[in-house]
Design an enzyme around this catalytic site. Structure first.
Site, PDB file in Angstrom:
ATOM      1  N   TYR A 104       0.852  -1.194   0.000  1.00 12.59           N
ATOM      2  CA  TYR A 104       0.000   0.000   0.000  1.00 12.59           C
ATOM      3  C   TYR A 104       0.882   1.236   0.000  1.00 12.59           C
ATOM      4  CZ  TYR A 104      -4.333   2.535   0.281  1.00 12.59           C
ATOM      5  OH  TYR A 104      -5.378   3.360  -0.024  1.00 12.59           O
ATOM      6  N   LYS A 175      -6.023  -1.741  -0.733  1.00 10.04           N
ATOM      7  CA  LYS A 175      -6.851  -1.531   0.456  1.00 10.04           C
ATOM      8  C   LYS A 175      -7.457  -2.852   0.930  1.00 10.04           C
ATOM      9  CE  LYS A 175      -8.044   2.466   2.446  1.00 10.04           C
ATOM     10  NZ  LYS A 175      -7.324   3.743   2.462  1.00 10.04           N
TER      11      LYS A 175
END
Length: 565
Positions: A104, A175
């Site tokens: 991420y 996510k």
């Protein structure tokens, strides 16, 4: 990592041979047993040795270490994810602190920018505007019938990088990886979606490799009608879904949240998730200093949907601590590129209008400027807390930070903009400019700062402390909506897990190695609040905890049994 106390039930699988090896959710690779290789027509298709998942993870870790750049590491991990998801999550959980910034932020930003260049294999659902009338058919093509969490973006405001078009798909993928790695939500329950409504990024439109719809972005009524078609199709396919809006442009983010939060179980992580983790951090920081958040004066740089969302949640928390709404709002000062938001400023967005300061209250300020800059505000307000959500690098200057420190012995400075290249000031500079007295929390990960032979750990105010627990709590409780009170309960629970508060030293936020413990606690608090508010069926605390345990997926291989379709 937690271990199972009882052996998981066998899975009955209708696939065999190369088809099974190509199914990421089911593929075990070299870990298929001798019996499974025989029963599923895999004999001779794999090397002789049967390995454990830990042996596979050790090899993958060695291979990972051979890559020198973060983007190459990201590509490698994504390849494992698209080949063997169980192994991917075992590897990530074994090395979460190392790999979280790779899967991420900040590395995912570069992956979004280079999406069409580094594309290997499809993951998730791509819904383009020309296919808007086939929405139901597109969602029916998703093979997983039990989807429980969708993260959707239109790619217009990816981190601080702007319009990345279809490349924004990297954000929902990343996510949802954290929903699983941090919150224990089975990858079989998750679905990343990108709404391809075109792009205004000319560089992408000119790129021969660009894989999205080559068209300027649709806007206004066409855009909202398209999003509505998507929402209705999702409700039809998965009525009990949790839908997370991600990285929508400011002009659309708040209107979409307002329109759909009472129609479908949904939230916007940029607005509400960022607010929840920031408020949790501030509650903990205030308690560690022996005070309350309601006693602090707070200045924001950045008055977009994220900044205003944080401000509103801070105001709600300080009202819970005893302030009136007027008093709570008088403690929060919003600065954007046009200066301090005041009641005489034209063209304010609806969500900004409630966060203005009255010009009549500013008459005594020491300034001759018509536009009140961040420095003017800091000089006159004398804030305890400075929060950056501007998406612009370097705006927390030395002069501003030193001015803040003049009046605040232990300033709290939170440059939250992502990725690292957009941070308002680096922790190294903030620590130096405040003579080592600032408490710093950032949006992107930073290494500890060494200043005058002392080590200063830097807390990452990462939404991953919040949204996986919210998702787990919603699934476990069966909540039909996400309320403001559920978000506040998540913030309060995060604050209770602060090492600085509990031990008098250390980081203001828990270590990433403890994030699953935090997620479980947040899930329980969120589920309990959902029950109290009537958006989930009431159960005993023991039943809610059992539901959380039952829904907490672990990256472990299960025995397979052959069955027909």
């Amino acid at each position: 990592m937690e271990t199972t106390t009882k052996k998981a039930r066998s899975l009955y699988i209708p696939y065999a041979g190369p088809v099974l090896l190509e199914f990421p959710l089911l593929n075990k690779g070299s870990a298929f047993s001798v019996e499974e290789r025989r029963n599923f027509n895999l004999s001779g298709l794999l090397p002789e040795v049967v390995e454990s998942i830990e042996e596979q993870a050790e090899r993958a870790w060695l291979q990972y270490q051979g890559f020198k750049t973060e983007i190459d590491k990201h590509i490698y991990l994504r390849n494992i994810q698209d080949t063997n998801e169980t192994l991917f999550y075992r590897l990530v959980q074994n090395h979460l602190e190392e790999m979280m910034p790779v899967i991420y932020t900040p590395t995912v930003g570069a992956a979004c920018e280079r999406f069409s260049e580094i594309y290997r294999r499809a993951r998730g659902v791509f819904i383009s505007y020309p296919n808007r009338h086939n929405m139901d058919d597109i969602l029916q093509n998703v093979p997983n019938h039990n989807i429980k969490v969708i993260v959707v973006t239109d790619g217009e405001r990816i981190l601080g990088l702007g319009d990345q078009g279809i490349g924004g798909m990297g954000i929902p993928i990343g996510k949802l990886s954290l929903y699983t790695a941090c919150g224990g939500i089975s990858p079989a329950y998750t679905l990343p979606v990108v709404l391809d409504v075109g792009t205004n990024n000319q560089q992408l439109l000119n790129d021969p490799l660009y894989m999205g719809w080559r068209h300027p972005r649709i806007t206004d009524d066409e855009y909202y009608a398209f999003v509505d078609e998507f929402i209705q199709a999702v409700k039809q396919r998965w009525p009990d879904i949790l839908l997370q809006f991600e990285d929508f442009a400011q002009k659309n983010a708040m209107p979409l949240l307002t329109r759909y939060r009472d129609e479908i179980c949904s939230f916007n992580d940029d607005i509400q998730g960022t607010a929840a983790v920031t408020v949790g951090t501030l509650i903990a920081a205030s308690r560690a200093a022996g005070s309350q958040l309601s006693e602090q004066k707070i200045v924001f740089l950045g008055a977009g949907s994220a900044g205003c969302g944080i401000a509103e949640q801070i105001i709600a928390q300080t009202q819970r601590e005893g302030l009136s709404e007027d008093a709570a709002r008088q403690n929060v000062f919003m600065v954007d590129r046009f200066g301090l938001l005041t009641d005489r400023m034209p063209n304010l967005l609806p969500f900004q209008a409630k966060l203005v300061q009255k010009c009549d209250n500013l008459q005594h300020w020491d300034t001759e400027n018509d536009v009140l800059s961040l420095l003017d505000v800091v000089r006159n307000v004398k804030p305890d807390i400075l929060i950056g959500v501007s998406g612009q690098t370097g705006l927390f200057t030395e002069e501003i930070i030193r001015e803040m420190h003049k009046h605040c012995p232990r300033p709290i400075v939170m440059p939250l903009s992502n990725p690292t290249s957009r941070v308002e000031a680096t922790p190294q500079d903030i620590i130096a400019w405040t003579e080592g007295n600032a408490l710093v929390a950032t949006g992107s990960p930073f290494s500890p700062v060494i200043w005058k032979d002392k080590i200063y750990p830097i807390a990452q105010c990462n939404n991953a402390y919040i949204f996986p627990g919210i998702g787990l709590g919603v699934i476990a409780s069966g909540a039909s909506r996400i309320t403001d009170e559920m978000l506040m309960s998540a913030s309060e629970t995060l604050a209770k897990h602060s090492p600085l508060v509990n031990n008098g030293e250390g980081l203001v936020l828990p270590a990433l190695k403890d994030i699953q413990v935090v997620s479980r606690a947040i899930a329980f608090a969120v589920g309990k609040m959902a029950q109290q508010q009537g958006v989930a069926v009431k159960t005993s605390a023991e039943a809610l905890q059992q539901a959380i345990d039952d829904n907490f997926w672990k990256p472990e291989y299960r025995d397979y049994r052959r069955t027909s379709i």
